[in-house]
Scaffold this active site. Structure first.
Site, mmCIF file in Angstrom:
data_model
loop_
_atom_site.group_PDB
_atom_site.id
_atom_site.type_symbol
_atom_site.label_atom_id
_atom_site.label_comp_id
_atom_site.label_asym_id
_atom_site.label_seq_id
_atom_site.Cartn_x
_atom_site.Cartn_y
_atom_site.Cartn_z
ATOM 1 C CG ASP A 267 16.491 -16.077 -34.822
ATOM 2 O OD1 ASP A 267 16.390 -16.593 -33.694
ATOM 3 O OD2 ASP A 267 15.847 -15.073 -35.174
ATOM 4 C CB VAL A 268 18.287 -20.380 -31.103
ATOM 5 C CG1 VAL A 268 19.767 -20.669 -31.233
ATOM 6 C CG2 VAL A 268 18.012 -19.192 -30.193
ATOM 7 C CG ASN B 284 25.335 -19.418 -24.009
ATOM 8 O OD1 ASN B 284 25.419 -19.086 -22.829
ATOM 9 N ND2 ASN B 284 25.715 -18.609 -25.004
ATOM 10 C CE1 TYR C 17 18.319 -13.155 -19.349
ATOM 11 C CE2 TYR C 17 18.085 -13.122 -16.960
ATOM 12 C CZ TYR C 17 18.811 -13.437 -18.087
ATOM 13 O OH TYR C 17 20.047 -14.048 -17.960
ATOM 14 C CE LYS D 99 18.203 -16.884 -19.030
ATOM 15 N NZ LYS D 99 18.922 -17.694 -20.028
HETATM 16 N N1 NAP Z 1 26.367 -12.663 -18.133
HETATM 17 C C1 NAP Z 1 25.680 -13.009 -17.075
HETATM 18 O O1 NAP Z 1 25.883 -12.463 -15.960
HETATM 19 C C2 NAP Z 1 24.623 -14.074 -17.160
HETATM 20 C C3 NAP Z 1 24.042 -14.513 -15.969
HETATM 21 C C4 NAP Z 1 23.081 -15.504 -16.006
HETATM 22 C C5 NAP Z 1 22.712 -16.065 -17.214
HETATM 23 N N2 NAP Z 1 23.284 -15.614 -18.369
HETATM 24 C C6 NAP Z 1 22.838 -16.265 -19.622
HETATM 25 O O2 NAP Z 1 23.942 -16.658 -20.393
HETATM 26 C C7 NAP Z 1 23.606 -16.662 -21.773
HETATM 27 C C8 NAP Z 1 24.651 -15.891 -22.552
HETATM 28 O O3 NAP Z 1 24.657 -14.559 -22.099
HETATM 29 P P1 NAP Z 1 25.960 -13.634 -22.158
HETATM 30 O O4 NAP Z 1 26.051 -12.956 -20.852
HETATM 31 O O5 NAP Z 1 27.115 -14.387 -22.675
HETATM 32 O O6 NAP Z 1 25.456 -12.536 -23.206
HETATM 33 P P2 NAP Z 1 26.083 -11.989 -24.565
HETATM 34 O O7 NAP Z 1 27.533 -11.719 -24.393
HETATM 35 O O8 NAP Z 1 25.186 -10.881 -24.989
HETATM 36 O O9 NAP Z 1 25.914 -13.214 -25.571
HETATM 37 C C9 NAP Z 1 24.663 -13.624 -26.032
HETATM 38 C C10 NAP Z 1 24.862 -14.610 -27.150
HETATM 39 O O10 NAP Z 1 23.568 -15.068 -27.595
HETATM 40 C C11 NAP Z 1 23.522 -14.969 -28.996
HETATM 41 N N3 NAP Z 1 22.170 -14.783 -29.494
HETATM 42 C C12 NAP Z 1 21.288 -13.793 -29.190
HETATM 43 N N4 NAP Z 1 20.140 -13.981 -29.879
HETATM 44 C C13 NAP Z 1 20.307 -15.102 -30.620
HETATM 45 C C14 NAP Z 1 19.492 -15.812 -31.528
HETATM 46 N N5 NAP Z 1 18.247 -15.408 -31.821
HETATM 47 N N6 NAP Z 1 19.999 -16.923 -32.121
HETATM 48 C C15 NAP Z 1 21.250 -17.347 -31.849
HETATM 49 N N7 NAP Z 1 22.069 -16.714 -30.993
HETATM 50 C C16 NAP Z 1 21.595 -15.605 -30.395
HETATM 51 C C17 NAP Z 1 24.412 -13.798 -29.340
HETATM 52 O O11 NAP Z 1 24.810 -13.897 -30.692
HETATM 53 P P3 NAP Z 1 24.981 -12.588 -31.634
HETATM 54 O O12 NAP Z 1 25.845 -11.643 -30.887
HETATM 55 O O13 NAP Z 1 25.594 -13.137 -32.858
HETATM 56 O O14 NAP Z 1 23.595 -12.054 -31.839
HETATM 57 C C18 NAP Z 1 25.555 -14.000 -28.355
HETATM 58 O O15 NAP Z 1 26.497 -14.919 -28.877
HETATM 59 C C19 NAP Z 1 22.191 -16.079 -21.856
HETATM 60 O O16 NAP Z 1 21.252 -17.130 -21.942
HETATM 61 C C20 NAP Z 1 22.036 -15.347 -20.529
HETATM 62 O O17 NAP Z 1 20.702 -15.245 -20.120
HETATM 63 C C21 NAP Z 1 24.226 -14.638 -18.374
#
Ligand code: NAP
Length: 266
Positions: A64-65, A91, A164, A168
């Site tokens: 857990d980060v 990430n 959120y 950011k």
């Molecule tokens: N998708 C978009 O449109 C978008 C746009 C802008 C920014 N982002 C950013 O990109 C990043 C990844 O998002 P995503 O869209 O890929 O979402 P996602 O598919 O829900 O993936 C999130 C990842 O974060 C991990 N995570 C959550 N809580 C954690 C913790 N406490 N410790 C370690 N790992 C943890 C999850 O691991 P588990 O599943 O194992 O919990 C999962 O691997 C985020 O920072 C998000 O804000 C995404």
């Protein structure tokens, strides 16, 4: 020559979405990967299998980060296995949405803990390792590279998502301050700010036809992004091709930050 040959990349939240896309892209460029996850062991194993399917090397570490002992143990395990860490992609991130008046303190705090404190804890461990090791010229011109995952919501306000968007916005100044402080040690710190990328985090939007059409109105380039779009940008930012890029945010958003609402308004 692959662009990240022989380097080790620790990628938080690599069990899903963008983290998984970045892990695959970096492994294809020759990096060995520490795949971090918090709950989805299955997702982490899927990332590992895909990397191994094309002959790449990776390991999985649950942590857990937002918890310092877990982050320290994750870096120790990675260094024990691969010798060092050259690249951190911070990430991991979550959303817990609510209107401002309905948002609980618990949901406010949880998002800050993972999205912002998680960046602090991981970057601190990475910087310590980069400084201990210094530059290894055969691998990279920099002593280490940190990529902070931000979002277009580091500059676009987002009603109903104040926890959120606040994190950011915080990542933006965290990244710049860290880049300023670590530059003398030849550590590069930059951020990626994705627009709308198809992942689990926004599944309810891109799976619904009406919501998808509404979203496309915000994207001048007229397509929703894919994790590979972010993977490619992350590889470039971690490689020596971007060696003179320091303290910058790269917006990978199909033009979302161009304020498309102003095309026929205002
Ligand atoms: N998708 C978009 O449109 C978008 C746009 C802008 C920014 N982002 C950013 O990109 C990043 C990844 O998002 P995503 O869209 O890929 O979402 P996602 O598919 O829900 O993936 C999130 C990842 O974060 C991990 N995570 C959550 N809580 C954690 C913790 N406490 N410790 C370690 N790992 C943890 C999850 O691991 P588990 O599943 O194992 O919990 C999962 O691997 C985020 O920072 C998000 O804000 C995404």
């Amino acid at each position: 020559m692959k662009r990240l040959q022989g380097q080790t990349a620790l990628i938080t939240g690599a069990s899903s979405g963008l983290g998984q896309g970045i892990a695959l892209a970096m492994a294809r460029e020759g990096a060995q990967i520490c795949i971090n996850y918090s709950h989805s062991q299955e997702g982490a194993e899927e990332t590992l299998q895909e990397i191994e399917s094309f002959g790449g090397k990776a390991m999985i570490v649950q942590a857990d980060v937002s918890k310092q002992p877990a982050v320290k143990a994750m870096f120790q395990k990675t260094i024990q296995t691969f010798g060092t860490v050259d690249i951190l992609v911070s990430n991991a991130g979550i959303q817990k949405d609510a209107s401002f008046l309905d948002m609980s303190l618990e949901d406010w705090q949880k998002v800050l803990d993972i999205n912002l404190t998680g960046q602090f804890l991981c970057a601190q461990e990475a910087a310590r390792e980069f400084m201990r090791r210094g530059i290894v010229k055969e691998r990279s011109q920099a002593a280490g590279k940190i990529i902070c995952m931000s979002s277009v919501h580091d500059i676009i306000p987002w009603a109903g998502h104040i926890n959120y968007a606040t994190t950011k916005g915080g990542v933006l100044m965290f990244m710049k301050t860290l880049a300023q402080e670590l530059s003398p040690y030849k550590i590069r710190v930059n951020a990626l700010s994705p627009g709308a990328i198809k992942t689990r985090i926004n599944e309810s939007v891109w799976k619904d036809e009406h919501e998808r059409k509404q979203l496309l109105k915000l994207i001048p380039y007229q397509r929703i992004g894919e994790p590979e779009d972010i993977g490619k940008a992350a590889v470039w930012l971690a490689s020596d091709e971007s060696d003179y890029v320091q303290g910058q945010t790269i917006y990978v958003d199909g033009g979302m930050t161009l304020y498309p609402g102003f095309v026929d308004n205002g």
